[in-house]
Design a protein around this motif. Structure first.
Motif, PDB file in Angstrom:
ATOM      1  N   TRP A  63     -83.059 -50.378  13.764  1.00  0.00           N
ATOM      2  CA  TRP A  63     -83.333 -51.535  12.911  1.00  0.00           C
ATOM      3  C   TRP A  63     -82.024 -52.243  12.576  1.00  0.00           C
ATOM      4  O   TRP A  63     -81.932 -53.457  12.626  1.00  0.00           O
ATOM      5  CB  TRP A  63     -84.029 -51.095  11.620  1.00  0.00           C
ATOM      6  N   TRP A  64     -80.982 -51.493  12.238  1.00  0.00           N
ATOM      7  CA  TRP A  64     -79.675 -52.061  11.888  1.00  0.00           C
ATOM      8  C   TRP A  64     -79.097 -52.847  13.067  1.00  0.00           C
ATOM      9  O   TRP A  64     -78.595 -53.961  12.901  1.00  0.00           O
ATOM     10  CB  TRP A  64     -78.740 -50.924  11.489  1.00  0.00           C
ATOM     11  N   ILE A  65     -79.181 -52.286  14.255  1.00  0.00           N
ATOM     12  CA  ILE A  65     -78.634 -52.956  15.441  1.00  0.00           C
ATOM     13  C   ILE A  65     -79.397 -54.245  15.724  1.00  0.00           C
ATOM     14  O   ILE A  65     -78.786 -55.311  15.901  1.00  0.00           O
ATOM     15  CB  ILE A  65     -78.679 -51.997  16.656  1.00  0.00           C
ATOM     16  N   PHE A  66     -80.722 -54.178  15.781  1.00  0.00           N
ATOM     17  CA  PHE A  66     -81.500 -55.379  16.093  1.00  0.00           C
ATOM     18  C   PHE A  66     -81.414 -56.427  14.995  1.00  0.00           C
ATOM     19  O   PHE A  66     -81.403 -57.625  15.271  1.00  0.00           O
ATOM     20  CB  PHE A  66     -82.959 -55.014  16.376  1.00  0.00           C
ATOM     21  N   TRP A  67     -81.348 -56.046  13.728  1.00  0.00           N
ATOM     22  CA  TRP A  67     -81.197 -56.988  12.627  1.00  0.00           C
ATOM     23  C   TRP A  67     -79.903 -57.776  12.771  1.00  0.00           C
ATOM     24  O   TRP A  67     -79.884 -58.998  12.640  1.00  0.00           O
ATOM     25  CB  TRP A  67     -81.222 -56.235  11.300  1.00  0.00           C
ATOM     26  N   HIS A  68     -78.811 -57.073  13.066  1.00  0.00           N
ATOM     27  CA  HIS A  68     -77.524 -57.753  13.182  1.00  0.00           C
ATOM     28  C   HIS A  68     -77.410 -58.540  14.481  1.00  0.00           C
ATOM     29  O   HIS A  68     -76.703 -59.556  14.525  1.00  0.00           O
ATOM     30  CB  HIS A  68     -76.384 -56.759  13.022  1.00  0.00           C
ATOM     31  N   LEU A  69     -78.075 -58.112  15.536  1.00  0.00           N
ATOM     32  CA  LEU A  69     -78.091 -58.918  16.755  1.00  0.00           C
ATOM     33  C   LEU A  69     -78.873 -60.210  16.543  1.00  0.00           C
ATOM     34  O   LEU A  69     -78.520 -61.253  17.096  1.00  0.00           O
ATOM     35  CB  LEU A  69     -78.702 -58.129  17.920  1.00  0.00           C
ATOM     36  N   TRP A  70     -79.932 -60.163  15.749  1.00  0.00           N
ATOM     37  CA  TRP A  70     -80.740 -61.350  15.491  1.00  0.00           C
ATOM     38  C   TRP A  70     -80.022 -62.313  14.551  1.00  0.00           C
ATOM     39  O   TRP A  70     -80.018 -63.517  14.776  1.00  0.00           O
ATOM     40  CB  TRP A  70     -82.085 -60.943  14.908  1.00  0.00           C
ATOM     41  N   HIS A  71     -79.408 -61.802  13.503  1.00  0.00           N
ATOM     42  CA  HIS A  71     -78.822 -62.661  12.477  1.00  0.00           C
ATOM     43  C   HIS A  71     -77.353 -62.986  12.725  1.00  0.00           C
ATOM     44  O   HIS A  71     -76.850 -63.976  12.184  1.00  0.00           O
ATOM     45  CB  HIS A  71     -78.987 -62.021  11.101  1.00  0.00           C
ATOM     46  N   GLU A  72     -76.644 -62.175  13.477  1.00  0.00           N
ATOM     47  CA  GLU A  72     -75.229 -62.424  13.758  1.00  0.00           C
ATOM     48  C   GLU A  72     -74.930 -62.152  15.232  1.00  0.00           C
ATOM     49  O   GLU A  72     -74.200 -61.219  15.572  1.00  0.00           O
ATOM     50  CB  GLU A  72     -74.353 -61.534  12.877  1.00  0.00           C
ATOM     51  N   PRO A  73     -75.462 -62.966  16.146  1.00  0.00           N
ATOM     52  CA  PRO A  73     -75.238 -62.695  17.575  1.00  0.00           C
ATOM     53  C   PRO A  73     -73.801 -62.974  18.007  1.00  0.00           C
ATOM     54  O   PRO A  73     -73.412 -62.596  19.113  1.00  0.00           O
ATOM     55  CB  PRO A  73     -76.216 -63.644  18.264  1.00  0.00           C
ATOM     56  N   GLU A  74     -73.006 -63.592  17.141  1.00  0.00           N
ATOM     57  CA  GLU A  74     -71.612 -63.889  17.506  1.00  0.00           C
ATOM     58  C   GLU A  74     -70.804 -62.618  17.739  1.00  0.00           C
ATOM     59  O   GLU A  74     -69.776 -62.651  18.423  1.00  0.00           O
ATOM     60  CB  GLU A  74     -70.936 -64.713  16.393  1.00  0.00           C
ATOM     61  N   HIS A  75     -71.237 -61.518  17.176  1.00  0.00           N
ATOM     62  CA  HIS A  75     -70.517 -60.259  17.382  1.00  0.00           C
ATOM     63  C   HIS A  75     -70.546 -59.847  18.855  1.00  0.00           C
ATOM     64  O   HIS A  75     -69.605 -59.237  19.350  1.00  0.00           O
ATOM     65  CB  HIS A  75     -71.121 -59.145  16.530  1.00  0.00           C
ATOM     66  N   ILE A  76     -71.620 -60.194  19.535  1.00  0.00           N
ATOM     67  CA  ILE A  76     -71.755 -59.842  20.946  1.00  0.00           C
ATOM     68  C   ILE A  76     -71.407 -61.023  21.846  1.00  0.00           C
ATOM     69  O   ILE A  76     -70.692 -60.878  22.838  1.00  0.00           O
ATOM     70  CB  ILE A  76     -73.194 -59.370  21.254  1.00  0.00           C
ATOM     71  N   LEU A  77     -71.915 -62.209  21.519  1.00  0.00           N
ATOM     72  CA  LEU A  77     -71.769 -63.377  22.391  1.00  0.00           C
ATOM     73  C   LEU A  77     -70.483 -64.160  22.159  1.00  0.00           C
ATOM     74  O   LEU A  77     -70.119 -64.989  22.981  1.00  0.00           O
ATOM     75  CB  LEU A  77     -72.968 -64.319  22.200  1.00  0.00           C
TER      76      LEU A  77
END
Length: 101
Positions: A63-77
């Motif tokens: 849940w933590w990983i997907f929540w942050h990927l949805w709301h803060e994708p800049e960490h990855i992209l």
């Protein structure tokens, strides 16, 4: 002389045969307080509360990983848009001019 030499060889052969027919021992050795070390058998199953706790922790992690990927994708992209390489000049790409030898 042949009998004295064959006695050692026969003893070696019979020892090997006896070792191969013995079954390996299956044992569980208890060391320390709650640690069980199993030899040649699967470890004992964990208690139900440990399995439930592990599932809950794993679910929270995803849940933590997907929540942050949805709301803060800049960490990855990344924070900035990817530049369009078709708009770059030859000088920016490091390509020498055509008239240079």
């Amino acid at each position: 002389m042949l009998v004295s030499r064959s006695a050692g060889a026969l003893r070696c052969i019979f020892t090997k045969l006896n070792q191969s027919t013995r079954k390996p021992s299956i044992q569980t050795i208890r060391k320390g307080h709650d640690h069980v070390w199993s030899y040649r058998e699967p470890p004992p199953p964990q208690p139900k509360h440990i399995r439930v706790l592990a599932e809950c922790v794993g679910g929270f992690m995803w849940w933590w990983i997907f929540w942050h990927l949805w709301h803060e994708p800049e960490h990855i992209l990344g924070e900035f848009e990817y530049p369009d390489a078709s708009k770059w000049t030859d000088e920016e790409l490091g390509i020498p001019p055509d008239d240079e030898e």
